[in-house]
Structures are given as structure tokens and as C-alpha cells.
Design a protein around this motif. Structure first.
Motif, mmCIF file in Angstrom:
data_model
loop_
_atom_site.group_PDB
_atom_site.id
_atom_site.type_symbol
_atom_site.label_atom_id
_atom_site.label_comp_id
_atom_site.label_asym_id
_atom_site.label_seq_id
_atom_site.Cartn_x
_atom_site.Cartn_y
_atom_site.Cartn_z
ATOM 1 N N GLU A 59 10.675 92.408 2.814
ATOM 2 C CA GLU A 59 9.404 91.693 2.782
ATOM 3 C C GLU A 59 9.581 90.243 3.218
ATOM 4 O O GLU A 59 8.747 89.702 3.952
ATOM 5 C CB GLU A 59 8.799 91.759 1.370
ATOM 6 N N GLY A 60 10.658 89.610 2.771
ATOM 7 C CA GLY A 60 10.908 88.234 3.158
ATOM 8 C C GLY A 60 11.126 88.088 4.653
ATOM 9 O O GLY A 60 10.648 87.132 5.277
ATOM 10 N N LEU A 61 11.825 89.046 5.231
ATOM 11 C CA LEU A 61 12.095 88.992 6.667
ATOM 12 C C LEU A 61 10.825 89.196 7.474
ATOM 13 O O LEU A 61 10.563 88.468 8.448
ATOM 14 C CB LEU A 61 13.137 90.054 7.026
ATOM 15 N N MET A 62 10.017 90.168 7.085
ATOM 16 C CA MET A 62 8.799 90.442 7.843
ATOM 17 C C MET A 62 7.752 89.343 7.680
ATOM 18 O O MET A 62 6.864 89.214 8.523
ATOM 19 C CB MET A 62 8.217 91.798 7.423
ATOM 20 N N GLU A 63 7.870 88.543 6.622
ATOM 21 C CA GLU A 63 6.974 87.394 6.468
ATOM 22 C C GLU A 63 7.189 86.365 7.576
ATOM 23 O O GLU A 63 6.328 85.520 7.825
ATOM 24 C CB GLU A 63 7.195 86.714 5.112
ATOM 25 N N MET A 64 8.351 86.420 8.210
ATOM 26 C CA MET A 64 8.670 85.458 9.265
ATOM 27 C C MET A 64 7.939 85.761 10.564
ATOM 28 O O MET A 64 7.918 84.918 11.472
ATOM 29 C CB MET A 64 10.178 85.455 9.514
ATOM 30 N N VAL A 65 7.332 86.939 10.677
ATOM 31 C CA VAL A 65 6.695 87.323 11.946
ATOM 32 C C VAL A 65 5.591 86.355 12.352
ATOM 33 O O VAL A 65 5.628 85.800 13.463
ATOM 34 C CB VAL A 65 6.172 88.772 11.877
#
Length: 278
Positions: A59-65
Motif C-alpha cells: 500500500e505504501g509503494l502504490m501510494e507513490m503513483v
């Protein structure tokens, strides 16, 4: 979960940066917090934590999109220019002009900026999702084997109110001359501004000191100001920026290079002078 009124109780056995107070968000903005009511416990990873750790990391990584797609334009305006002047875009622009002449709808040309933003979002999501899949197929799919079997690496989780709310790893960089790298830091968005990131970062610093490393390093492509604030508060200094960083998992196609471009920030901290308190 709202954490605007809790001070984190630290283990102050080491004279590490960031001990004096924590910042928390209120209706009036960022404030200093002098109180201490809840404790963030940072402990070593256990196999039972795997599902929660993967969820928080994913979730944290995909928030960077969206940050990469939209905030990144402020740092890479040349990408918009490249979009307008690249061969692919020239053909698309020419096609749009022809269609607008035929249909008498000049709003087709007006859609080009929207198409540019959509392209940035699509390729940012594709690259970051590819990076996520790569991580899950490697270390984040076998955390016990990758991080916990060697004395030169470790994975920790932060626990608040009995829940796993954050994760961070430390990995020795033998080629960097006595450096250890802070990796995989991510905090559940419901528990941010509770001091979780600071507690996780301090655990890596403690690991570095106890294992006699001279330097702690980290790299990030995050454009979020809060992430850089956290690193600086812990005592890190930005020592370099790589423009056009090639993210692991990227396909490096022409169109992808046009729409996706990030900066990689390099942070470093000398821990040789950090010693145990008397």
C-alpha cells in the motif's frame, strides 16, 4: 486511527538524533508534543507478521503513483516538452489536428495535456507495480530467509496498540566500506504522525552503532515532503540526486521513458560519533 496527541516513549540508551520531541499534525498545523501516553514497540520480524508487512509495504509503494505522476512534473518539466516534441507525440498531435479539422472539434487538441497526465499516471503505476512485483518475488516474499538468517541484515516491525503498523530493514553494503543501508521503510497510513517512522529509523541507527558500521545510507524516489522531513530529522543529509533514475522493474521502452522519469535522492549519515549514553 488519529494520533495527534500521543508522545512516543523511546529507548534512549543511545544518543541518537531526534530525541527531544516529535511533530504531530493538528488543525493548527505541525506542533511539538511534550506528552507521552502511547508506546511504539519496535521488534524483530516474525513469520506471523508476513501478511501485514506485505500489505503495509504494498500500500505504501502504490501510494507513490500519484505523487510520481503529478508532483513529479514540477521536478521534470522537460518531460512535458519531450512529450510534445517526441516522434510518437508528433504523430499523435498530427492525428489530433487532422481529426479536429475533419470533425471541426478543436477540443481534441485541448485534450492533449490530459492525455499527457494520463500517460504519466499509467506508466508511473506500471513501473511502480513492476517494482512491487519484483520485491515480492525476492526479499519481501521470503523475509525470514533474506533478512533474518544473517547478522549483517535485519527486518523490524513497529507495533502500536497491538497491531503491526510499520516495517523497516537494514542490509550491510560490503562494497560501500562499512555502510549499512536503510531499506523498505513503510508505515500504515492510518498510523502516520504517531512517531512510527522515527522509531523505525532509530532502530536502524542502533543496529548500525551496535554492529560498528560507520555510515547509514538510504535512497528514495519519494516526492512527498514528509518523507524527506523524516530522514532529515533522524540526522540524515542529502548527499546527491540522480535525475532519470532507472527504477528496478522498469521496461525502458521509448514511450515509458517519455512519460516516466524520477529523481533518486541519496541520503547518508555518519554514525561513528554516536555512542552509548553513560
Amino acid at each position: 486511527m488519529h494520533c495527534s496527541s500521543e508522545k512516543i516513549i523511546w529507548n534512549d540508551s543511545l544518543n541518537l538524533p531526534g530525541n527531544n520531541y516529535m511533530l504531530f499534525r493538528t488543525e493548527k498545523g505541525l506542533q511539538k508534543s511534550p506528552y507521552r501516553t502511547q508506546t511504539v514497540v519496535v521488534r524483530e520480524f516474525k513469520p506471523a507478521d508476513k501478511a501485514e508487512v506485505q500489505r503495509i509495504f504494498s500500500e505504501g509503494l502504490m501510494e507513490m503513483v500519484p505523487d510520481t505522476a503529478f508532483k513529479g512534473l514540477r521536478h521534470h518539466p522537460e518531460r512535458t516538452i519531450c512529450f510534445l516534441y517526441s516522434n510518437t507525440s508528433v504523430h499523435a498531435f498530427s492525428l489530433a489536428v487532422i481529426c479536429s479539422v475533419i470533425t471541426m472539434c478543436w477540443w481534441v487538441i485541448a485534450l492533449l495535456p490530459a492525455l499527457c497526465l494520463c500517460g504519466r499516471y499509467f506508466y508511473s503505476r506500471r513501473v511502480i507495480h513492476g517494482y512491487l512485483e519484483r520485491a515480492i518475488s525476492r526479499d519481501m516474499g521470503d523475509m525470514e530467509g533474506f533478512y533474518m538468517k544473517s547478522s549483517d541484515s535485519r527486518l523490524w516491525v513497529a507495533v502500536l496498540e497491538g497491531k503491526v503498523v510499520g516495517v523497516v530493514a537494514a542490509v550491510s553494503q560490503l562494497k560501500s566500506g562499512g555502510a549499512v543501508e536503510l531499506q523498505r521503510m513503510s508505515v500504515d497510513r492510518r498510523f502516520r504522525w504517531c512517531g512510527v517512522g522515527v522509531a523505525l529509523g532509530r532502530k536502524v541507527l542502533e543496529f548500525a552503532v551496535s554492529h560498528k558500521y560507520s555510515t547509514v545510507v538510504l535512497g528514495t524516489t519519494a516526492y512527498a515532503h514528509a518523507a524527506h522531513q523524516l530522514y532529515k530529522r533522524l540526522g540524515f543529509q542529502c548527499v546527491g540526486i540522480t535525475n532519470g533514475y532507472v527504477t528496478p522493474g522498469a521496461r525502458l521502452s521509448l514511450v515509458e521513458r517519455i512519460f516516466y522519469r524520477v529523481r533518486h535522492y541519496h541520503y547518508s549519515m555518519d554514525v561513528q560519533n554516536i555512542s552509548s549514553a553513560e
